[in-house]
Design a protein around this motif. Sequence first.
Motif, PDB file in Angstrom:
ATOM      1  N   THR A  18       0.832  -1.205   0.000  1.00 44.69           N
ATOM      2  CA  THR A  18       0.000   0.000   0.000  1.00 44.69           C
ATOM      3  C   THR A  18       0.862   1.249   0.000  1.00 44.69           C
ATOM      4  O   THR A  18       0.551   2.238  -0.674  1.00 44.69           O
ATOM      5  CB  THR A  18      -0.941   0.004   1.220  1.00 44.69           C
ATOM      6  OG1 THR A  18      -1.664  -1.232   1.267  1.00 44.69           O
ATOM      7  CG2 THR A  18      -1.924   1.150   1.147  1.00 44.69           C
ATOM      8  N   ASP A  22       0.827   4.107  -2.861  1.00 47.15           N
ATOM      9  CA  ASP A  22       0.665   5.537  -2.598  1.00 47.15           C
ATOM     10  C   ASP A  22       1.716   6.350  -3.343  1.00 47.15           C
ATOM     11  O   ASP A  22       1.417   7.392  -3.933  1.00 47.15           O
ATOM     12  CB  ASP A  22       0.765   5.812  -1.095  1.00 47.15           C
ATOM     13  CG  ASP A  22      -0.543   5.571  -0.368  1.00 47.15           C
ATOM     14  OD1 ASP A  22      -1.571   5.340  -1.037  1.00 47.15           O
ATOM     15  OD2 ASP A  22      -0.549   5.611   0.877  1.00 47.15           O
ATOM     16  N   THR A  40       4.800  10.742   3.857  1.00 46.14           N
ATOM     17  CA  THR A  40       4.107   9.465   3.658  1.00 46.14           C
ATOM     18  C   THR A  40       4.834   8.339   4.378  1.00 46.14           C
ATOM     19  O   THR A  40       4.208   7.524   5.074  1.00 46.14           O
ATOM     20  CB  THR A  40       3.993   9.155   2.158  1.00 46.14           C
ATOM     21  OG1 THR A  40       3.331  10.225   1.494  1.00 46.14           O
ATOM     22  CG2 THR A  40       3.230   7.862   1.930  1.00 46.14           C
TER      23      THR A  40
END
Length: 209
Positions: A18, A22, A40
């Motif tokens: 994931t 992203d 992030t």
Amino acid sequence: MKREGMKQDGGLGSHLDTFLSDLDRYAAIGVLTPQTTADTLRRYLEAGLIVPDDLCEGDEGGYTQRLLYAGPTHSVVALTWLPDQRTPIHDHVAWCVAGVVEGAEVDESFRLWRLAGSGRKVLVPTGRTTCTPGRVQFLVPPDEDIHRVSNGGTGRAVSLHVYGADISVNGNSSINRVFGQEVVEQPPPGARIVSWRNPDDWGWRRRTV
């Protein structure tokens, strides 16, 4: 484009895929910057990001690097250091964001100085940071980004690194140059700081066409 297969155990923190997705999404809309990447990565580390153990195995022969993803805009690497292992003093081909997953890493930065008269160059330390799990740092050229990373603990150290380039075209390495100059504690008298990025500081002859 390359992406390693990774097992997931559920939950935001464990989803390495994931995190990679992203980054792909940010790259696709043109907002994959060092700051966005650092924010992030920090968010995932704080949530308990898990790097599967088979991607964290160390090697007694030297620190290990595993390429998790490589594409036109960026690459992602898992790095593992066993105790007493370290990188050479180096810089990177592009911006770099690094976050510690496990253990402790020591990041030492350097500047290059040129001795008066001889033209010989030496490296002088400019900083030393110990990074523990969750700590995220980034380096952005054209600022001088000469540094060395080592294991700062008694167990293995694992971190994720994101580079703003496709390092698969560079032999899966993010290293631009390795610096073998002598390291001294203080600049010698009369020395001046130089930029390795400036050909005039290295005495290179400019090409004309």
